[in-house]
Scaffold this active site. Structure first.
Site, mmCIF file in Angstrom:
data_model
loop_
_atom_site.group_PDB
_atom_site.id
_atom_site.type_symbol
_atom_site.label_atom_id
_atom_site.label_comp_id
_atom_site.label_asym_id
_atom_site.label_seq_id
_atom_site.Cartn_x
_atom_site.Cartn_y
_atom_site.Cartn_z
ATOM 1 N N ARG A 199 -3.965 -3.636 -9.707
ATOM 2 C CA ARG A 199 -5.131 -4.152 -10.429
ATOM 3 C C ARG A 199 -6.005 -3.029 -10.971
ATOM 4 O O ARG A 199 -6.711 -3.211 -11.968
ATOM 5 C CB ARG A 199 -5.927 -5.113 -9.534
ATOM 6 N N GLU B 28 -6.501 -3.618 4.315
ATOM 7 C CA GLU B 28 -7.211 -4.653 5.068
ATOM 8 C C GLU B 28 -6.175 -5.646 5.613
ATOM 9 O O GLU B 28 -6.380 -6.278 6.627
ATOM 10 C CB GLU B 28 -8.193 -5.351 4.115
#
Ligand code: AMP
Length: 174
Positions: A58, A95
């Site tokens: 992204r 994460e």
């Protein structure tokens, strides 16, 4: 422009417990990408930047648009196994998982002053690995820019060696 309102929350993606900040809803709003890139261009134009470095995948959306706008080289940092020539690599924890990033060994030199781009700062692990790659090639990191920062994960603290710029801040469960 209210960028925060354009970012969609997707609960439990890609794994239960993660509130995913989806920037595709922002990209569906035509003027948003231009607003982001024009702002960054104005910010970095006076800073003698020689290249834009961005994170797979992204980060490429925003980073390549900035490189185009500033007429600067675009340097991709990619997931393991995607770059065809000689690479250096760094492992890091996400994460939600573990990954390896690579950069072409000849992509940057000591003469470079770079801005690094990703869509979102969470724990900072991704960008820390990217920063290591860039510094191993001898380049100077002028600033690291994100569209979104999840402030409660303290990525900024992990990256405290570097100037950080983020356009939208959320708490992690917002
Ligand atoms: P971190 O390494 O923890 O700072 O994670 C940042 C990277 O993981 C970025 O490339 C993001 O695209 C992605 N990411 C991590 N957490 C989220 C989230 N909650 N929503 C969207 N993307 C995320």
């Amino acid at each position: 422009m209210d960028l925060a309102a354009l970012i969609r929350n997707v609960p439990d993606f890609p794994v239960p417990g993660i509130q995913f900040k989806d920037i595709t809803s922002l990209l569906q709003h035509g003027p948003a990408l231009k607003f982001i890139v024009d702002g960054w261009k104005e910010r970095y134009a006076p800073q003698d930047i020689s290249a834009i470095v961005a994170a797979d995948a992204r980060g490429f959306i925003f980073g390549s648009a900035l490189a185009y706008a500033m007429e600067l080289p675009f340097i991709p940092v990619r997931k393991k196994g995607k770059l065809p020539a000689n690479v250096i690599s760094e492992d890091f924890e996400l994460e939600y998982g573990v990954a390896t990033f690579e950069i072409h060994a000849d992509a940057l030199t000591k003469a470079d002053r770079v801005v690094m781009i990703d869509d979102l700062l969470a724990t900072g692990g991704t960008m820390q690995a990217m920063a290591k790659l860039v510094e191993r090639l001898g380049a100077e990191i002028v600033e690291i820019a994100f569209v979104v920062e999840l402030t409660t994960l303290h990525g900024r603290k992990r990256l405290s060696k570097y100037p950080i710029h983020a356009l939208v801040e959320f708490e992690v469960d917002e």
